[in-house]
Design an enzyme around this catalytic site. Structure first.
Site, PDB file in Angstrom:
ATOM      1  N   TYR A 117      -4.706   3.780   6.366  1.00 28.16           N
ATOM      2  CA  TYR A 117      -5.198   2.804   7.350  1.00 28.16           C
ATOM      3  C   TYR A 117      -6.508   3.274   7.973  1.00 28.16           C
ATOM      4  O   TYR A 117      -7.357   2.454   8.333  1.00 28.16           O
ATOM      5  CB  TYR A 117      -4.165   2.579   8.459  1.00 28.16           C
ATOM      6  CG  TYR A 117      -3.004   1.728   8.022  1.00 28.16           C
ATOM      7  CD1 TYR A 117      -3.037   0.344   8.142  1.00 28.16           C
ATOM      8  CD2 TYR A 117      -1.858   2.301   7.479  1.00 28.16           C
ATOM      9  CE1 TYR A 117      -1.982  -0.439   7.738  1.00 28.16           C
ATOM     10  CE2 TYR A 117      -0.791   1.529   7.069  1.00 28.16           C
ATOM     11  CZ  TYR A 117      -0.862   0.155   7.202  1.00 28.16           C
ATOM     12  OH  TYR A 117       0.200  -0.616   6.791  1.00 28.16           O
ATOM     13  N   LYS A 167       0.834  -1.190   0.000  1.00 28.69           N
ATOM     14  CA  LYS A 167       0.000   0.000   0.000  1.00 28.69           C
ATOM     15  C   LYS A 167       0.873   1.246   0.000  1.00 28.69           C
ATOM     16  O   LYS A 167       1.998   1.156   0.491  1.00 28.69           O
ATOM     17  CB  LYS A 167      -0.971   0.030   1.181  1.00 28.69           C
ATOM     18  CG  LYS A 167      -0.427  -0.353   2.563  1.00 28.69           C
ATOM     19  CD  LYS A 167       0.758   0.356   3.164  1.00 28.69           C
ATOM     20  CE  LYS A 167       0.736   1.824   3.406  1.00 28.69           C
ATOM     21  NZ  LYS A 167       2.005   2.310   4.057  1.00 28.69           N
TER      22      LYS A 167
HETATM   23  P1  NAD Z   1      12.386   1.609   2.543  1.00 32.92           P
HETATM   24  O1  NAD Z   1      12.839   2.958   2.121  1.00 32.92           O
HETATM   25  O2  NAD Z   1      12.875   1.069   3.842  1.00 32.92           O
HETATM   26  O3  NAD Z   1      12.721   0.531   1.431  1.00 32.92           O
HETATM   27  C1  NAD Z   1      12.534   0.790   0.072  1.00 32.92           C
HETATM   28  C2  NAD Z   1      13.471  -0.093  -0.726  1.00 32.92           C
HETATM   29  O4  NAD Z   1      13.342   0.241  -2.106  1.00 32.92           O
HETATM   30  C3  NAD Z   1      14.945   0.063  -0.353  1.00 32.92           C
HETATM   31  O5  NAD Z   1      15.543  -1.197  -0.274  1.00 32.92           O
HETATM   32  C4  NAD Z   1      15.515   0.855  -1.513  1.00 32.92           C
HETATM   33  O6  NAD Z   1      16.879   0.549  -1.754  1.00 32.92           O
HETATM   34  C5  NAD Z   1      14.647   0.391  -2.670  1.00 32.92           C
HETATM   35  N1  NAD Z   1      14.613   1.348  -3.765  1.00 32.92           N
HETATM   36  C6  NAD Z   1      14.737   1.013  -5.052  1.00 32.92           C
HETATM   37  N2  NAD Z   1      14.650   2.089  -5.822  1.00 32.92           N
HETATM   38  C7  NAD Z   1      14.485   3.141  -5.009  1.00 32.92           C
HETATM   39  C8  NAD Z   1      14.334   4.536  -5.233  1.00 32.92           C
HETATM   40  N3  NAD Z   1      14.306   5.062  -6.453  1.00 32.92           N
HETATM   41  N4  NAD Z   1      14.176   5.330  -4.156  1.00 32.92           N
HETATM   42  C9  NAD Z   1      14.164   4.822  -2.922  1.00 32.92           C
HETATM   43  N5  NAD Z   1      14.282   3.498  -2.650  1.00 32.92           N
HETATM   44  C10 NAD Z   1      14.459   2.678  -3.698  1.00 32.92           C
HETATM   45  O7  NAD Z   1      10.789   1.642   2.518  1.00 32.92           O
HETATM   46  P2  NAD Z   1       9.773   0.650   3.246  1.00 32.92           P
HETATM   47  O8  NAD Z   1       9.360   1.249   4.551  1.00 32.92           O
HETATM   48  O9  NAD Z   1      10.280  -0.717   3.239  1.00 32.92           O
HETATM   49  O10 NAD Z   1       8.500   0.803   2.285  1.00 32.92           O
HETATM   50  C11 NAD Z   1       8.406   0.126   1.042  1.00 32.92           C
HETATM   51  C12 NAD Z   1       6.916  -0.020   0.669  1.00 32.92           C
HETATM   52  O11 NAD Z   1       6.263  -0.801   1.663  1.00 32.92           O
HETATM   53  C13 NAD Z   1       6.148   1.299   0.604  1.00 32.92           C
HETATM   54  O12 NAD Z   1       5.220   1.255  -0.433  1.00 32.92           O
HETATM   55  C14 NAD Z   1       5.437   1.378   1.943  1.00 32.92           C
HETATM   56  O13 NAD Z   1       4.223   2.111   1.873  1.00 32.92           O
HETATM   57  C15 NAD Z   1       5.183  -0.080   2.219  1.00 32.92           C
HETATM   58  N6  NAD Z   1       5.125  -0.386   3.658  1.00 32.92           N
HETATM   59  C16 NAD Z   1       4.055  -1.070   4.127  1.00 32.92           C
HETATM   60  C17 NAD Z   1       3.949  -1.381   5.453  1.00 32.92           C
HETATM   61  C18 NAD Z   1       2.767  -2.163   5.959  1.00 32.92           C
HETATM   62  O14 NAD Z   1       2.605  -2.257   7.173  1.00 32.92           O
HETATM   63  N7  NAD Z   1       1.967  -2.757   5.084  1.00 32.92           N
HETATM   64  C19 NAD Z   1       4.967  -0.987   6.334  1.00 32.92           C
HETATM   65  C20 NAD Z   1       6.058  -0.302   5.825  1.00 32.92           C
HETATM   66  C21 NAD Z   1       6.141   0.000   4.479  1.00 32.92           C
END
Ligand code: NAD
Length: 337
Positions: A188, A104
């Protein structure tokens, strides 16, 4: 499918959520397991390979991603990338003939959602959104209490979810995140109102507040409040922000109230009600329940509980919230095509 009848999942994007929640949860699942990874950061590979016993041929970069089509060990690609990348990688995963779970918010716009749904249909594969709380027993109990009218007919719902966003995060970059806290955690709140009532909002009013830091918040809201008119004269008051730490949902019925606080965290959810009823379960992994639920639906050829059309609907609601905030007017949600 090759490992004891389990579907193979490839995590695309090895950031915070994959590393700390999804990968550990995939050690607890019955219907699926961590089969592969997609990453643009080669330095992450050795640790993942070792910890999760991932064979070399199941490791991909964004450049080699499309070759997943030739890999029978991977059944599901789970897109865990920044929001602006969801549509592209979901569509590429369908072109590779895989099922998709997409985090999401589903995408940045309703038209991106449409393209993702069309790609799923063309591939004849499942598209699910990472709405973990549809598999969480505490939130499901809120749904039951509402459905069975244990506290009477619902009159109103009050909900908020806010986190502190850190300087430099992609979440603060409009082009990558698509918006502010509404896209990230406010979603949420609207989800909770929809699954607890089993209804969708008809009309929305909304208001943003002046940002506290004009360099940190450029083109995105820092705090937004919105009201949703639901069928049956139910009203929902919702709030999200990148400046606080709060997360609850409180439902007022004609015969009492029931609430969760915290409501949206991964663990430690707490139920309180007007008559002292509560529930307490041993620790559980929402993500394991979620991925197992989705994998079981795929194996049994059943519809997803969290399908692409739900993600698309939420994007329509978010679009209406932003429009209401921008215009100061009540906006009727457009559920059309
Ligand atoms: P994060 O920044 O920790 O991780 C993102 C990943 O994408 C990193 O490994 C990064 O290297 C990679 N990436 C590749 N191309 C990129 C770019 N151009 N810019 C930035 N990063 C790039 O983020 P996250 O918290 O893991 O979130 C990722 C997704 O998961 C989002 O869509 C977020 O909304 C979702 N999320 C959902 C929940 C949930 O509870 N369902 C919780 C956290 C995150």
């Amino acid at each position: 499918m090759n490992k004891k009848n389990q579907l193979g999942v490839a995590l695309a994007g090895l950031g915070y959520y994959s590393e700390n929640q999804l990968a550990p949860a995939l050690l607890q699942t019955t219907h699926c397991y961590l089969a592969g990874i997609v990453t643009g950061t080669p330095s992450k590979i050795p640790a993942w390979k070792k910890q999760y016993n991932i064979p070399e041929q199941n490791i991909y970069t964004y450049d080699t991603f499309d070759a997943i089509k030739d890999n029978d060990a991977i059944d599901i690609v789970y897109i865990v990338l920044p929001n602006a990348m969801h549509a592209e990688y979901t569509i590429r995963a369908f072109a590779a003939g895989k099922h998709v779970i997409c985090e999401k918010p589903m995408a940045l716009s309703v038209s991106e959602c449409d393209a993702m749904i069309a790609a799923a249909q063309q591939a004849n594969k499942h598209l699910s959104i990472g709405y973990r709380l549809h598999y969480d027993p505490y939130n499901l109990e809120m749904v039951r209490l509402a459905k069975e009218k244990v506290y009477g007919t619902i009159k109103n719902i009050d909900t908020a979810f806010a986190i502190e966003a850190q300087e430099g995060e992609w979440r603060l970059n409009k082009a990558v995140a698509g918006g502010g806290p509404l896209m990230d955690v406010g979603i949420y709140c609207l989800q909770a109102v929809c699954y607890i009532t089993g209804m969708e909002p008809i009309a929305i009013t909304a208001k943003t507040f002046p940002v506290s830091d004009t360099e940190k918040f450029v083109g995105i809201e820092e705090t937004i409040e919105w009201q949703m008119e639901m069928p049956g004269e139910i009203t929902a008051t919702c709030r999200t922000s990148y400046r606080e730490e709060v997360g609850y949902v409180k439902v007022n019925g004609t015969d009492g109230w029931f609430q969760l606080e915290p409501a949206f965290n991964y663990a430690g959810l707490h139920m309180q009600t007007s008559n002292g009823y509560t529930m307490e379960l041993p620790p559980l992994s929402q993500q394991a329940l979620q991925m197992d639920g989705i994998a079981a639906a795929i194996k049994n050829n059943e519809a997803s509980k969290v399908p692409g059309i739900m993600g698309r609907r939420d994007m329509q609601i978010i679009t209406a919230i932003y429009e209401a905030a921008a215009t100061g007017k009540k906006v009727i949600v457009n559920y059309g095509v």
